[in-house]
Design a protein around this motif. Structure first.
Motif, PDB file in Angstrom:
ATOM      1  N   UNK A   1      54.837 -30.013  19.764  1.00 13.81           N
ATOM      2  CA  UNK A   1      56.106 -30.668  19.462  1.00 13.81           C
ATOM      3  C   UNK A   1      56.241 -30.890  17.952  1.00 13.81           C
ATOM      4  N   UNK A   2      57.372 -30.493  17.339  1.00  9.40           N
ATOM      5  CA  UNK A   2      57.555 -30.704  15.895  1.00  9.40           C
ATOM      6  C   UNK A   2      57.675 -32.186  15.565  1.00  9.40           C
ATOM      7  N   UNK A   3      57.129 -32.563  14.417  1.00  5.30           N
ATOM      8  CA  UNK A   3      57.203 -33.927  13.909  1.00  5.30           C
ATOM      9  C   UNK A   3      57.874 -33.885  12.540  1.00  5.30           C
ATOM     10  N   UNK A   4      58.762 -34.837  12.271  1.00 10.23           N
ATOM     11  CA  UNK A   4      59.433 -34.891  10.978  1.00 10.23           C
ATOM     12  C   UNK A   4      58.427 -35.019   9.837  1.00 10.23           C
ATOM     13  N   UNK A   5      58.678 -34.285   8.753  1.00  8.91           N
ATOM     14  CA  UNK A   5      57.760 -34.296   7.626  1.00  8.91           C
ATOM     15  C   UNK A   5      57.559 -35.675   7.038  1.00  8.91           C
ATOM     16  N   UNK A   6      58.635 -36.460   6.955  1.00 12.17           N
ATOM     17  CA  UNK A   6      58.523 -37.804   6.400  1.00 12.17           C
ATOM     18  C   UNK A   6      57.686 -38.698   7.296  1.00 12.17           C
ATOM     19  N   UNK A   7      57.877 -38.591   8.607  1.00 12.56           N
ATOM     20  CA  UNK A   7      57.086 -39.406   9.535  1.00 12.56           C
ATOM     21  C   UNK A   7      55.621 -39.000   9.477  1.00 12.56           C
ATOM     22  N   UNK A   8      55.348 -37.695   9.395  1.00 10.15           N
ATOM     23  CA  UNK A   8      53.966 -37.242   9.299  1.00 10.15           C
ATOM     24  C   UNK A   8      53.323 -37.775   8.036  1.00 10.15           C
ATOM     25  N   UNK A   9      54.052 -37.689   6.908  1.00 12.58           N
ATOM     26  CA  UNK A   9      53.484 -38.154   5.644  1.00 12.58           C
ATOM     27  C   UNK A   9      53.177 -39.649   5.704  1.00 12.58           C
ATOM     28  N   UNK A  10      54.069 -40.435   6.300  1.00 11.99           N
ATOM     29  CA  UNK A  10      53.866 -41.882   6.343  1.00 11.99           C
ATOM     30  C   UNK A  10      52.726 -42.269   7.274  1.00 11.99           C
ATOM     31  N   UNK A  11      52.400 -41.386   8.230  1.00 17.04           N
ATOM     32  CA  UNK A  11      51.333 -41.692   9.189  1.00 17.04           C
ATOM     33  C   UNK A  11      49.949 -41.377   8.635  1.00 17.04           C
ATOM     34  N   UNK A  12      49.892 -40.619   7.539  1.00 13.74           N
ATOM     35  CA  UNK A  12      48.614 -40.189   6.968  1.00 13.74           C
ATOM     36  C   UNK A  12      48.322 -41.012   5.722  1.00 13.74           C
ATOM     37  N   UNK A  13      47.255 -41.794   5.747  1.00 14.68           N
ATOM     38  CA  UNK A  13      46.946 -42.709   4.651  1.00 14.68           C
ATOM     39  C   UNK A  13      46.063 -42.037   3.606  1.00 14.68           C
ATOM     40  N   UNK A  14      46.608 -41.018   2.951  1.00 17.32           N
ATOM     41  CA  UNK A  14      45.935 -40.388   1.830  1.00 17.32           C
ATOM     42  C   UNK A  14      46.958 -40.224   0.713  1.00 17.32           C
ATOM     43  N   UNK A  15      46.512 -39.890  -0.485  1.00 14.63           N
ATOM     44  CA  UNK A  15      47.432 -39.767  -1.606  1.00 14.63           C
ATOM     45  C   UNK A  15      48.340 -38.554  -1.428  1.00 14.63           C
TER      46      UNK A  15
END
Length: 338
Positions: A83-97
């Motif tokens: 299932x595709x996930x929005x790029x912004x949501x994916x970025x916010x879910x990953x706690x790296x720089x």
């Protein structure tokens, strides 16, 4: 079969450790029925396990071989069914720089382990489970309509709120390395933006609370920063900077944050008139440039001067800031005790 948008959003918020369903529902702003349906969908798909009122991800052995740790972290946030996930949501879910996130995403793309959504969706999905289907295209369109960031470098967002979480993530990564006794940043804009019971300009889009103390000094230093975030189309409106200035009654360090349409604009983000007013009002200025796939490069163009807000306003903002986060509230109380 692809997940519903609600189930895909829920999946990105849970991990291997159990999470409280009530807190998740509130954070995702879902109705009870919608949240329960999303939970049931993940459980039936074998992607989640419910334990009382807590939910966690079901174990999965589908991990990319010979991938870096950051790539594994990003890959693990993508639903196993493709299932595709929005790029912004994916970025916010990953706690790296941001830099590490871009490298991890490039690594996954080079290895052929993820696929990018078509058109304006800016979505990302695992490539090792299913091919693109008509259902996926519909989901991508819905995600784009919901306000996720455009995929291409330099493309502008359609909604101001798309800029909030990327800025929060960047600023949090900055203060995490500042050696502070306490630090936390969060979105403080009301859900409906201008419709606020307490009046116009009464709450910044994003606020940060920082505490510094030393065992050698008798006092703690509290700094509350406010950030009024604007799309590129509103960057040169005097109303934007006056809105940022109005938050000076709530914060020690108020700033304006503007989206830029090109890399060149980062060196000249606003007009001379706006720049003069920013300097006169002693406001800070930050820029945000979309480098692609929901990742923004944030720069401080002008640091804010420290203001002296009324203690009553500080109290009110702090009360709201910690109103739904008891854990951060307790950490803050411990930090200010002497």
């Amino acid at each position: 079969m692809a997940l519903s948008r609600a189930a895909a959003e829920l999946y990105t918020e849970i991990g291997p450790a159990p999470s409280n369903c009530g807190a998740l529902r509130k954070r995702l702003r879902m109705e009870d029925a919608q949240f329960d349906e999303a939970v049931a969908e993940l459980v039936l798909a074998g992607m989640a396990i419910v334990e009382g009122r807590r939910i966690r991800r079901a174990p999965s052995d589908r991990t990319p071989p010979k991938a870096s740790r950051d790539a594994l972290v990003v890959f693990d946030q993508l639903p196993p069914d493709g299932t595709p996930v929005g790029g912004l949501r994916l970025r916010s879910a990953v706690r790296i720089t941001n830099d590490r996130y871009r490298l991890a995403l490039d690594e996954l793309k080079t290895a052929g382990l993820v696929r990018l959504g078509r058109g304006r969706g800016g979505t990302i999905a695992r490539a090792d489970d299913v091919l693109q289907t008509p259902d996926d295209e519909v989901l991508e369109t819905h995600i784009a309509d919901a306000g996720f960031a455009a995929a291409g470098p330099g493309q502008l967002v359609r909604r101001e709120s798309e800029l909030y979480q990327p800025f929060v993530d960047w600023y949090q990564s900055e203060i995490d390395t500042a050696g502070l006794t306490f630090s936390h940043i969060r979105e403080t804009a009301s859900a409906r933006r201008r419709v606020r019971a307490s009046g116009q300009w009464s709450r910044p889009d994003v606020a940060a609370v920082e505490v510094w103390s030393s065992y050698l000094l008798p006092d703690v230093v509290l700094t509350i920063s406010s950030f009024e975030i604007k799309r590129s189309a509103e960057a040169n409106r005097l109303e934007s900077l006056y809105e940022a200035a109005a938050h000076g009654r709530w914060a020690h360090c108020p700033s304006l944050v503007v989206e830029t349409a090109s890399e060149e604009d980062e060196d000249n983000p606003v007009s001379d008139r706006v720049l003069e007013e920013l300097d006169r009002l002693k406001l800070g200025l930050y820029t945000m440039y979309n480098v692609g796939f929901g990742v923004f490069r944030v720069k401080q163009y002008m640091p804010p001067s420290r203001h002296a807000p009324d203690p009553g306003y500080l109290h009110d903002l702090l009360e709201y800031f910690f109103s739904d986060d008891k854990r951060q509230w307790e950490k803050y109380r411990l930090a200010i005790r002497r």
